[in-house]
Design an enzyme around this catalytic site. Structure first.
Site, PDB file in Angstrom:
ATOM      1  N   HIS A   1       7.056   2.324  -7.901  1.00  0.00           N
ATOM      2  CA  HIS A   1       7.745   2.394  -6.989  1.00  0.00           C
ATOM      3  C   HIS A   1       9.003   2.598  -7.147  1.00  0.00           C
ATOM      4  CE1 HIS A   1       5.097   1.809  -3.373  1.00  0.00           C
ATOM      5  NE2 HIS A   1       4.867   1.155  -4.209  1.00  0.00           N
TER       6      HIS A   1
ATOM      7  N   ASP B   1      -2.514   5.189  -5.228  1.00  0.00           N
ATOM      8  CA  ASP B   1      -2.122   3.883  -4.225  1.00  0.00           C
ATOM      9  C   ASP B   1      -2.330   4.361  -3.290  1.00  0.00           C
ATOM     10  OD1 ASP B   1      -1.019   1.631  -6.533  1.00  0.00           O
ATOM     11  OD2 ASP B   1       0.164   1.872  -3.774  1.00  0.00           O
TER      12      ASP B   1
ATOM     13  N   HIS C   1      -0.374   2.707  -1.248  1.00  0.00           N
ATOM     14  CA  HIS C   1       1.580   3.314  -1.290  1.00  0.00           C
ATOM     15  C   HIS C   1       2.378   4.022  -1.812  1.00  0.00           C
ATOM     16  CE1 HIS C   1       0.574  -1.074  -1.090  1.00  0.00           C
ATOM     17  NE2 HIS C   1       0.975  -0.569   0.129  1.00  0.00           N
TER      18      HIS C   1
ATOM     19  N   ASP D   1      -5.290  -0.248  -3.813  1.00  0.00           N
ATOM     20  CA  ASP D   1      -5.145  -1.472  -3.053  1.00  0.00           C
ATOM     21  C   ASP D   1      -5.219  -0.314  -1.653  1.00  0.00           C
ATOM     22  OD1 ASP D   1      -3.293   0.005  -3.727  1.00  0.00           O
ATOM     23  OD2 ASP D   1      -1.269  -1.049  -3.759  1.00  0.00           O
TER      24      ASP D   1
HETATM   25 ZN   LIG Z   1       0.175   0.095  -3.784  1.00  0.00          ZN
END
Ligand SMILES: [Zn+2]
Length: 368
Positions: A140, A177, A179, A265
Site C-alpha cells: 500500500h 492480498d 486488499h 487475508d
Molecule cells: Zn491486506
C-alpha cells in the site's frame, strides 16, 4: 520434483512495534487498548510452524540486508524518506494507518533489502523460487507516504532493482492480498515494463481504490489489471480468476520474473477481509503460478509477505505455499482445512462469474 526454494527471515522483522491499538483503531478512554491488527503474531507463528514441520531447514536461507537510501529512492520521495528516518527515533505515523515504533525505519529498510536479496538470488540462479517473510508489509505504500501498515513498497522497489540494475525488461506482479495493491499499481502506473495484477475484495481497502477501469496511463496504459472480487468469494472464484484472467495475462506478457505480494487475508476467518480462501486453495494457486512461471520465465517466481491477520490459520496457508514452491510435503496437515473448505459458497457463484467475465475483456485490449 523438488526445487531450490529461498527463504528470507530476520528476527528484527518481528520487532517492528505497531503499538497497542484496538485492531486498526487508536485507543483511549472510549476504546480499550488491545493489539494492533498488524502485529508480529501471524508471521511468527508462520515461521514457527515451518520450523516444527522441518521445512525451514530444507530451504535455502537468503539473508536480508538493509536497503540503501538510493534503493528506496528508486520509488519513494526524498522528503518522505527523511520524515520516516526522523520517526525512527520516536515512533509515530508514517502516513495513513502506518504506525511506527522506535527502530521501524531500520526494520523497514531490512524488509526492502530482504526482497531485493531474494530477487538477486533468483536471478543469479542460487534458488529457483522463494518466499520473503518480511515485515512491515509494503504493497500500500505510496511514493510520498506510508499507508495501510506499509512503510516502503518492498516488492515494487525490488522489481525496480530487477529492471534498472539487473537489466530485466519485463516483470509481472500477481497480488493476492485481499486488499488492493495500490502501492504497486502507483509505482508502475505509467510504466509498461511491469504488468501489475491485483485480485482483491471489491472496495475494501483503500476505499474507492482498485476498480477494474484503472488500467494505467501513458506507456503504462493497459498494463494494470484490477480484479475486484465480490465479498464472500471462495476458492471457486479465485480458481476461475487465475485460469481465465491471471494465467492468460502472464502468458501474453511473458515476464522474465513474477513477484507475488502475498497476503493471506483473503483467508476465511480473517478479521480484515471477507473472502473464504483456505490452504488447499493457496496451494493450488501457487501451482498455477509455478506452471505459468515455468512456461514463460524458467520458473522464476518469488513472493513477498503482505497482510494476513488471523493468527491461528495463516501459518497453514503459508506452509502450504512453501510446500508447493519447494515440492517438499511435510508431515503436517492443516487442521483447519476441513472447516474452511466446507463453508457454504466456496464454488463459483453467478455474481462472481459476472465480474470475472468482465475481467476477461481486459485481455482483449492487452497487446504488449
Ligand atoms: Zn491486506
Amino acid at each position: 520434483m523438488t526445487r531450490k526454494t529461498g527463504f528470507v527471515w530476520h528476527e528484527l522483522y518481528m520487532w517492528h512495534n505497531t503499538g497497542n491499538y484496538a485492531g486498526v483503531m487508536p485507543t483511549g478512554l472510549t476504546v480499550q487498548p488491545y493489539e494492533h491488527a498488524e502485529n508480529p503474531e501471524t508471521k511468527r507463528r508462520f515461521k514457527n510452524l515451518m520450523d516444527v514441520a522441518g521445512l525451514t531447514d530444507q530451504l535455502i536461507e537468503v539473508s536480508p540486508r538493509p536497503a540503501t537510501e538510493q534503493e528506496v529512492l528508486m520509488l519513494h520521495e526524498l522528503d518522505y524518506l527523511e520524515r520516516v528516518k526522523l520517526l525512527n527515533e520516536t515512533g509515530g505515523d508514517a502516513g495513513v494507518f502506518t504506525p511506527m515504533g522506535v527502530g521501524s525505519y531500520d526494520i523497514a529498510l531490512l524488509a526492502v533489502g530482504g526482497v531485493i536479496e531474494l530477487v538477486d538470488a533468483v536471478l543469479d540462479g542460487r534458488v529457483d523460487n522463494g518466499y520473503a517473510l518480511v515485515r512491515p508489509p509494503g504493497h500500500h505504500a505510496l511514493p510520498g507516504m506510508g499507508m495501510g501498515f506499509c512503510i516502503f513498497c518492498n516488492g515494487a522497489i525490488a522489481g525496480l532493482h530487477a529492471l534498472e540494475r539487473r537489466g530485466l525488461e519485463r516483470i509481472a506482479y500477481v497480488d493476492w492480498d485481499v486488499h488492493h495493491g495500490n502501492g504497486t499499481e502507483t509505482a508502475f502506473w505509467k510504466d509498461n515494463r511491469a504488468l501489475t495484477i491485483s485480485i482483491h475484495q471489491d472496495n475494501c481497502f483503500p476505499p474507492d481504490s482498485g476498480g477494474m477501469d484503472m488500467r494505467g496511463t501513458g506507456a503504462g496504459e493497459g498494463f494494470n489489471f484490477n480484479i475486484p472480487l465480490p465479498p464472500g468469494s471462495g476458492y471457486g472464484a479465485y480458481e476461475a480468476t487465475f485460469d481465465r484472467v491471471v494465467v492468460p495475462a502472464l502468458e501474453t506478457f511473458a515476464p522474465q520474473l513474477i513477484i507475488v505480494p502475498s497476503g493471506f487475508d483473503a483467508g476465511a476467518h480473517d478479521p480484515l477481509g471477507r473472502q473464504m480462501m483456505h490452504s488447499t486453495g493457496y496451494r493450488e494457486l501457487t501451482q498455477k503460478l509455478m506452471q505459468a512461471a515455468d512456461s514463460v520465465c524458467n520458473g522464476r517466481l518469488l513472493m513477498c509477505h503482505e497482510g494476513g491477520y488471523n493468527a491461528p490459520t495463516v501459518p497453514y496457508f503459508g506452509l502450504a505455499v512453501l510446500e508447493q514452491l519447494s515440492g517438499i510435503k511435510t508431515p503436517i496437515d492443516d487442521p483447519f482445512a476441513q472447516i474452511l473448505q466446507g463453508l457454504g459458497g466456496q464454488n463459483l457463484q453467478p455474481h462472481q462469474d459476472a465480474v470475472i467475465q468482465q475481467a476477461e475483456t481486459l485481455l482483449d485490449t492487452f497487446n504488449p
